[in-house]
Each structure stands twice: as structure tokens, then as C-alpha cells.
Design a protein around this motif. Structure first.
Motif, short mmCIF file in Angstrom:
data_model
loop_
_atom_site.label_atom_id
_atom_site.label_comp_id
_atom_site.label_asym_id
_atom_site.label_seq_id
_atom_site.Cartn_x
_atom_site.Cartn_y
_atom_site.Cartn_z
N LYS A 112 31.35 52.32 47.55
CA LYS A 112 31.19 51.28 46.53
C LYS A 112 32.43 51.29 45.64
CE LYS A 112 28.19 48.83 43.73
NZ LYS A 112 28.65 47.49 43.80
N THR A 113 33.40 50.46 46.00
CA THR A 113 34.62 50.37 45.19
C THR A 113 34.49 49.22 44.20
OG1 THR A 113 35.66 48.94 46.82
CG2 THR A 113 36.07 51.29 47.03
N GLN A 114 35.31 49.29 43.16
CA GLN A 114 35.35 48.23 42.17
C GLN A 114 36.80 47.82 41.98
OE1 GLN A 114 33.57 50.17 38.79
NE2 GLN A 114 31.52 49.49 39.33
N ILE A 115 37.06 46.51 41.98
CA ILE A 115 38.39 45.98 41.72
C ILE A 115 38.55 45.87 40.20
CG2 ILE A 115 39.97 44.06 42.08
CD1 ILE A 115 39.25 45.48 44.66
N ILE A 116 39.67 46.34 39.69
CA ILE A 116 39.97 46.26 38.27
C ILE A 116 40.98 45.13 38.09
CG2 ILE A 116 40.91 47.49 36.28
CD1 ILE A 116 40.04 50.09 37.82
N ASN A 117 40.64 44.16 37.23
CA ASN A 117 41.49 43.00 36.99
C ASN A 117 42.12 43.05 35.60
OD1 ASN A 117 40.80 41.78 39.49
ND2 ASN A 117 38.87 41.11 38.61
N ASP A 118 43.30 42.41 35.48
CA ASP A 118 43.93 42.31 34.17
C ASP A 118 43.33 41.13 33.40
OD1 ASP A 118 45.12 40.01 35.16
OD2 ASP A 118 47.13 40.87 35.30
N VAL A 119 43.87 40.82 32.22
CA VAL A 119 43.30 39.76 31.38
C VAL A 119 43.43 38.39 32.04
CG1 VAL A 119 43.64 40.99 29.21
CG2 VAL A 119 45.47 39.54 30.09
N ASN A 120 44.33 38.25 33.02
CA ASN A 120 44.49 36.99 33.73
C ASN A 120 43.63 36.92 34.99
OD1 ASN A 120 46.47 35.98 31.92
ND2 ASN A 120 47.95 37.34 32.88
N GLY A 121 42.84 37.95 35.23
CA GLY A 121 41.98 37.96 36.41
C GLY A 121 42.67 38.44 37.67
N PRO B 86 44.09 41.24 40.24
CA PRO B 86 43.75 42.63 40.53
C PRO B 86 44.90 43.57 40.20
CG PRO B 86 43.97 41.34 42.56
CD PRO B 86 44.15 40.40 41.42
N THR B 87 44.58 44.65 39.52
CA THR B 87 45.60 45.63 39.14
C THR B 87 45.27 47.04 39.63
OG1 THR B 87 44.51 46.03 37.03
CG2 THR B 87 46.24 44.37 37.07
N GLY B 88 44.05 47.24 40.10
CA GLY B 88 43.68 48.57 40.55
C GLY B 88 42.33 48.57 41.23
N VAL B 89 41.98 49.75 41.73
CA VAL B 89 40.70 49.93 42.42
C VAL B 89 40.07 51.22 41.91
CG1 VAL B 89 39.60 50.28 44.66
CG2 VAL B 89 41.57 48.76 44.48
N PHE B 90 38.79 51.16 41.64
CA PHE B 90 38.02 52.34 41.28
C PHE B 90 37.28 52.81 42.51
CE2 PHE B 90 34.00 54.28 40.17
CZ PHE B 90 34.43 55.33 39.39
N ILE B 91 37.47 54.09 42.87
CA ILE B 91 36.77 54.69 44.00
C ILE B 91 35.93 55.85 43.45
CG2 ILE B 91 37.04 55.92 46.19
CD1 ILE B 91 39.80 54.60 46.43
N PRO B 92 34.64 55.87 43.73
CA PRO B 92 33.82 56.99 43.25
C PRO B 92 34.39 58.33 43.74
CG PRO B 92 32.43 55.23 44.09
CD PRO B 92 33.84 54.88 44.45
N ILE B 93 34.28 59.35 42.94
CA ILE B 93 34.89 60.65 43.22
C ILE B 93 34.40 61.23 44.55
CG2 ILE B 93 33.23 62.05 41.93
CD1 ILE B 93 37.05 62.58 42.09
#
Length: 74
Positions: free
Chosen positions: A2-11, A13-20
Motif C-alpha cells: 500500500k504505497t501513497q503518492i506525495i504531491n506538491d501544492v500544484n498536485g 507527484p514529488t515522492g512515494v511513501f512505502i510502509p516500513i
């Protein structure tokens, strides 16, 4: 996973969160994964630039799997 895409203020994508737990599993199968962001030495960049310069059209590059599929069919 279950990854999450991290977006900047303009929407954008700037990164990805991967559970440990998933990250630990990835590191188990790819022990050098944390070294991926290291820069290539200049001599390796020079070789790549030379090989790309020898290509007629670098935009025609494709995945190696496709090449193997074509070669296997011949």
C-alpha cells in the motif's frame, strides 16, 4: 503493498511513501537499493554518452525484454 503518492501544492507527484514492512522486504530482495541514488562515475557516463552517440536514433530504444522476445522468435 500500500504505497501513497506525495504531491506538491500544484498536485504534481514529488515522492512515494512505502510502509516500513514493505521497505524491509524490498531491501531483503535488493540489498543495494539504498545505493541507487549515488551518482555514476564520470567514466561510466562517458561510455553511455559514447554508446548513445553511436545510435542512429536514441528515441527508438526499447526495453531489453522486447529485444529478447524478438530474438527468441527468430
Amino acid at each position: 503493498m500500500k504505497t501513497q503518492i506525495i504531491n506538491d501544492v500544484n498536485g504534481l507527484p514529488t515522492g512515494v511513501f512505502i510502509p516500513i514492512e514493505d521497505w524491509e522486504l524490498i531491501k531483503k530482495y535488493y540489498p543495494n537499493i539504498e545505493k541507487v541514488d549515488q551518482q555514476l562515475p564520470q567514466w561510466q557516463k562517458d561510455i553511455l554518452d559514447s554508446r548513445l552517440a553511436d545510435l542512429d536514433n536514441p528515441n527508438n530504444l526499447g526495453p531489453i525484454d522486447e529485444l529478447f522476445r524478438v530474438l527468441d522468435s527468430e
